[in-house]
Every structure is written in structure tokens, then in C-alpha cells.
Design a protein around this motif. Structure first.
Motif, PDB file in Angstrom:
ATOM      1  N   ARG A 263      79.891 105.341  44.701  1.00 25.25           N
ATOM      2  CA  ARG A 263      79.927 106.489  43.778  1.00 25.25           C
ATOM      3  C   ARG A 263      80.387 106.003  42.410  1.00 25.25           C
ATOM      4  O   ARG A 263      81.043 104.967  42.288  1.00 25.25           O
ATOM      5  CB  ARG A 263      80.850 107.582  44.283  1.00 25.25           C
ATOM      6  CG  ARG A 263      82.351 107.265  44.321  1.00 25.25           C
ATOM      7  CD  ARG A 263      82.799 106.735  45.652  1.00 25.25           C
ATOM      8  NE  ARG A 263      84.254 106.595  45.728  1.00 25.25           N
ATOM      9  CZ  ARG A 263      84.889 105.946  46.708  1.00 25.25           C
ATOM     10  NH1 ARG A 263      84.204 105.339  47.661  1.00 25.25           N
ATOM     11  NH2 ARG A 263      86.201 105.889  46.750  1.00 25.25           N
ATOM     12  N   CYS A 278      67.352 114.840  43.039  1.00 26.03           N
ATOM     13  CA  CYS A 278      67.626 114.018  44.227  1.00 26.03           C
ATOM     14  C   CYS A 278      66.308 113.718  44.935  1.00 26.03           C
ATOM     15  O   CYS A 278      65.530 114.641  45.220  1.00 26.03           O
ATOM     16  CB  CYS A 278      68.573 114.748  45.157  1.00 26.03           C
ATOM     17  SG  CYS A 278      70.078 115.236  44.285  1.00 26.03           S
ATOM     18  N   TYR A 285      77.899 115.528  44.755  1.00 24.66           N
ATOM     19  CA  TYR A 285      78.180 115.786  43.343  1.00 24.66           C
ATOM     20  C   TYR A 285      79.435 116.639  43.284  1.00 24.66           C
ATOM     21  O   TYR A 285      79.580 117.580  44.076  1.00 24.66           O
ATOM     22  CB  TYR A 285      77.013 116.533  42.687  1.00 24.66           C
ATOM     23  CG  TYR A 285      77.345 117.102  41.324  1.00 24.66           C
ATOM     24  CD1 TYR A 285      77.467 116.257  40.221  1.00 24.66           C
ATOM     25  CD2 TYR A 285      77.573 118.470  41.140  1.00 24.66           C
ATOM     26  CE1 TYR A 285      77.792 116.773  38.967  1.00 24.66           C
ATOM     27  CE2 TYR A 285      77.895 118.989  39.897  1.00 24.66           C
ATOM     28  CZ  TYR A 285      78.004 118.125  38.816  1.00 24.66           C
ATOM     29  OH  TYR A 285      78.336 118.629  37.576  1.00 24.66           O
ATOM     30  N   GLU A 287      82.274 118.534  40.451  1.00 22.96           N
ATOM     31  CA  GLU A 287      82.845 118.818  39.127  1.00 22.96           C
ATOM     32  C   GLU A 287      84.357 118.917  39.274  1.00 22.96           C
ATOM     33  O   GLU A 287      84.866 119.333  40.314  1.00 22.96           O
ATOM     34  CB  GLU A 287      82.274 120.133  38.571  1.00 22.96           C
ATOM     35  CG  GLU A 287      80.806 120.008  38.223  1.00 22.96           C
ATOM     36  CD  GLU A 287      80.222 121.266  37.576  1.00 22.96           C
ATOM     37  OE1 GLU A 287      80.964 122.260  37.398  1.00 22.96           O
ATOM     38  OE2 GLU A 287      79.014 121.238  37.269  1.00 22.96           O
ATOM     39  N   VAL A 301      70.507 118.984  40.141  1.00 17.18           N
ATOM     40  CA  VAL A 301      71.850 119.252  39.618  1.00 17.18           C
ATOM     41  C   VAL A 301      71.762 119.291  38.101  1.00 17.18           C
ATOM     42  O   VAL A 301      71.320 118.324  37.468  1.00 17.18           O
ATOM     43  CB  VAL A 301      72.846 118.140  40.040  1.00 17.18           C
ATOM     44  CG1 VAL A 301      74.254 118.485  39.557  1.00 17.18           C
ATOM     45  CG2 VAL A 301      72.837 117.942  41.548  1.00 17.18           C
ATOM     46  N   ILE A 303      73.934 119.273  34.954  1.00 19.76           N
ATOM     47  CA  ILE A 303      75.318 118.979  34.553  1.00 19.76           C
ATOM     48  C   ILE A 303      75.462 119.311  33.065  1.00 19.76           C
ATOM     49  O   ILE A 303      74.848 118.648  32.220  1.00 19.76           O
ATOM     50  CB  ILE A 303      75.648 117.492  34.793  1.00 19.76           C
ATOM     51  CG1 ILE A 303      75.337 117.110  36.256  1.00 19.76           C
ATOM     52  CG2 ILE A 303      77.111 117.200  34.447  1.00 19.76           C
ATOM     53  CD1 ILE A 303      75.319 115.604  36.505  1.00 19.76           C
ATOM     54  N   HIS A 309      82.843 115.046  35.927  1.00 22.69           N
ATOM     55  CA  HIS A 309      82.177 115.076  37.232  1.00 22.69           C
ATOM     56  C   HIS A 309      81.956 113.658  37.750  1.00 22.69           C
ATOM     57  O   HIS A 309      82.157 112.684  37.025  1.00 22.69           O
ATOM     58  CB  HIS A 309      80.821 115.783  37.104  1.00 22.69           C
ATOM     59  CG  HIS A 309      79.854 115.009  36.247  1.00 22.69           C
ATOM     60  ND1 HIS A 309      79.923 115.033  34.873  1.00 22.69           N
ATOM     61  CD2 HIS A 309      78.844 114.159  36.578  1.00 22.69           C
ATOM     62  CE1 HIS A 309      78.978 114.241  34.378  1.00 22.69           C
ATOM     63  NE2 HIS A 309      78.304 113.691  35.393  1.00 22.69           N
ATOM     64  N   HIS A 311      79.126 111.534  40.860  1.00 23.27           N
ATOM     65  CA  HIS A 311      78.093 111.657  41.905  1.00 23.27           C
ATOM     66  C   HIS A 311      77.943 110.323  42.614  1.00 23.27           C
ATOM     67  O   HIS A 311      78.281 109.278  42.063  1.00 23.27           O
ATOM     68  CB  HIS A 311      76.748 112.155  41.362  1.00 23.27           C
ATOM     69  CG  HIS A 311      76.428 111.771  39.955  1.00 23.27           C
ATOM     70  ND1 HIS A 311      75.417 110.913  39.606  1.00 23.27           N
ATOM     71  CD2 HIS A 311      77.014 112.147  38.783  1.00 23.27           C
ATOM     72  CE1 HIS A 311      75.372 110.774  38.295  1.00 23.27           C
ATOM     73  NE2 HIS A 311      76.330 111.496  37.765  1.00 23.27           N
TER      74      HIS A 311
END
Length: 349
Positions: A263, A278, A285, A287, A301, A303, A309, A311
Motif C-alpha cells: 500500500r 479498479c 481505499y 480516507e 474511487v 478522490i 487518503h 490505497h
């Protein structure tokens, strides 16, 4: 041929590929696997018997397609003057043969001496005993060990049959397939079929043998390239990631691949946000201050700018998303602290 079942000769390695590709319905690669099998000494009848048996595990459509491929190849090779060994057909069954009685004995041997009665669906119980383990397994041109090798290999080509795959690994042991031969299956599938099929085999075998299995699930039907190791941003990632640029210019698109457990650090996109599409595997994911969101292919997603955040992949699966930077004047990324193991573990429980 029990001695061959101790280690898996080349021809039985080819049989692993034949059975798995039949289950996948991949007739082009199945054709090549059948040619390889004939070249390495499988008889036409051994392959025919395996493809016939598989109708009980993969359905008649797959089985008939496979037999059609075998028939075409067999005829074409004859026309080219290649002499394939037809091999033995099964011997006829005795006049007083009782499929239900015999099949019940075979099934009991397969399950390690415990009779198996599927009382919820008596008709299915009868099909299993009398037809699959009676009629089909009674045909003596494949041994029980060989039949279980064929079944395991086919089930590795199917999604969502983990419990049946595990019970056939146990069954193969009970039918005389050696542990050495069983352990060889994942590597054969990796070489001759694919990573996903090898993963399924390895996971089932480890479970039955009571051994740890740490390999992460590969991405099914991968569409986008994995790309090169993401060295430029490696400082901001835990674990290995890979980057494949898909476009250049004003709207750059990148496919990002995360290995299991990988990550990126917490980060903020200033002025312009980011969109993730994705495309493979499973990931997360999160936040700042919000619960983590599980991601699967087709999830999008959005953002917003200025939102902290991170992911990345699930702990047991590879993960891919396409990252789109929303264009904005003076846009930048601020990298923050890593996602702790504790925070990450919370997602994966």
C-alpha cells in the motif's frame, strides 16, 4: 502404472494441463496440450477417457468440446502419418454388475472409509454413487489415482470450487496418488496453464497437508500490463508496486499494480484530485477518519483534492487500478506517514 503416479512422468504432467484447460474451456491451448500429451506417450484412449470423465465435473459442453478437439487432432495426425498409440479401451463389465453397490464402495474408499450419503438430494446421491463412481470409475483404462489427478487438475481451472478441490486432494491420497505427485501439481499448472490455477492448487494442497500457504491470489483475467517496478515512488510505498503508463500528454493514465500487502503512504493531492478505476484483484481505499472501503474490479474511487487518503492491495491478493490525475494548475502530491501494520490489519480482518 502406479509407479508413474509416484512422481508424475512428462505424459501425466501433460494430462494435468489437458484436464485444466478442458475445465477452462480454452480449446486453442487444449489442442496444443493434447498434441504434447500424445507426443509424450499418452494414448488416445487415456485422453478420451479423461475428457469423458470430466463431463461429471465440468459439464457436457466442455467435455464434448474437448472430445471434438481430440478427434480433430487424432485424425489430422493420422493424415500426417503420425502413429499415435490408441491404447486400451475399458474392459466390459461383468453381466451381474451392480453400479450402485460398486460405486458406493469406490466412493467410500475415496472419502477414506467414511460412507458419504447426500440425504438432502437423494437423486444426486444416486448419480454420484451409481453413475460417477459406479459406471465411470469402473472403467479400468484409467486407474483411480489417475482419475483423481484428472479431477484435481480440472477443478483448479474452475472458480469457486475450493471445498470440492480440497476433498479431491484428500481423495487422491486415498486412491494412491503419492504426496510427491500431488505436490508437483501447482508447479506443472504454473508452467503449462497459469498462475491462478497454480495458486488454487497450492492453496488446496497446503490446506489438506496442514501447511502454511502465504502466496497471494493472482489477478484473474488480467487486462492491463503489470509494468516496471515503481522505483521512483518506492519510498512512499510499503511492499512492491509496479507502474505501466497507458497514455502520455495532458491526461496521463497509469496502471498501478500492488503485490499482496502493498500500500502507499497516506497522501494528499493538492488542487487537483485523483480518480481510481479498479481493474483487477482486491484492494483497499481509506480516507482519513473514515472506515476503509474494499475494492474490486469495476469499482471507481473519486478522490477529491485536499483529502488525506491511501490505497493498496488486500493482504492476500494482488491488486490493480488505473490512476487518473485530475488536471489542475499547480497540482501537487504531499506524501505523509506510512499506513501502520495495525491500521492495515484492521482492514484485512
Amino acid at each position: 502404472s502406479m509407479n508413474e503416479m509416484e512422481t508424475l512422468d512428462l505424459k501425466w504432467q501433460d494430462m494435468v494441463a489437458i484436464a485444466c484447460l478442458e475445465a477452462k474451456g480454452d480449446v486453442d491451448r487444449l489442442a496444443q496440450a493434447i498434441r504434447n500429451g500424445l507426443d509424450s506417450g499418452l494414448t488416445v484412449n487415456q485422453i478420451k477417457e479423461a475428457l469423458s470423465q470430466l463431463y461429471a465435473y465440468t459439464g457436457f459442453p466442455r467435455s464434448l468440446n474437448g472430445l471434438g478437439v481430440l478427434q480433430r487432432i487424432s485424425e489430422a495426425r493420422k493424415a500426417e502419418g503420425i502413429k499415435d498409440d490408441e491404447g486400451q479401451d475399458a474392459e466390459p463389465l461383468p453381466k451381474d454388475y451392480n453400479a450402485l453397490k460398486y460405486g458406493t464402495e469406490v466412493q467410500t474408499q475415496l472419502t477414506g472409509g467414511k460412507p458419504f450419503n447426500y440425504t438432502f438430494a437423494p437423486a444426486t446421491d444416486y448419480y454420484l454413487k451409481a453413475h460417477l463412481f459406479g459406471d465411470i470409475f469402473a472403467r479400468n483404462n484409467l486407474s483411480f489415482a489417475e482419475r483423481e489427478l484428472v479431477t484435481i487438475s480440472a477443478l483448479c481451472g474452475l472458480k469457486g470450487v475450493e471445498s470440492q478441490l480440497a476433498s479431491h486432494v484428500r481423495g487422491a491420497r486415498n486412491m494412491g496418488l503419492s504426496d510427491t505427485a500431488i505436490r508437483a501439481i501447482p508447479q506443472i499448472l504454473r508452467q503449462k496453464v497459469g498462475d491462478l490455477e497454480a495458486y488454487r492448487a497450492g492453496r488446496a494442497i497446503s490446506k489438506v497437508f496442514g501447511e502454511p500457504f502465504t502466496e497471494g491470489e493472482p489477478i484473474e483475467n488480467r487486462i492491463f500490463p503489470k509494468g516496471e517496478p515503481n522505483t521512483a515512488y518506492a519510498n512512499y510505498f510499503i511492499g512492491n508496486s509496479y507502474l505501466a503508463p497507458l497514455t502520455e500528454g495532458t491526461l496521463p493514465l497509469h496502471n498501478v499494480t500492488f503485490e499482496p500487502g502493498c500500500r502507499n503512504n497516506w497522501h494528499i493531492h493538492h488542487k487537483g484530485g485523483q480518480i481510481l478505476i479498479c481493474v483487477g484483484g482486491r484492494g483497499w481505499y481509506q480516507e482519513w477518519g473514515e472506515p476503509a472501503r474494499a475494492l474490486k474490479p469495476s469499482d471507481v474511487v473519486n478522490i477529491p483534492a485536499e483529502v488525506k487518503h491511501w490505497h493498496g492491495a488486500a493482504s492476500d491478493s494482488w491488486f490493480q487500478h488505473i490512476a487518473i490525475a485530475v488536471p489542475a494548475e499547480g497540482a501537487s502530491t504531499e506524501w505523509c506517514e506510512p499506513v501502520t501494520d495495525e491500521e492495515y490489519k484492521k482492514c484485512n480482518q
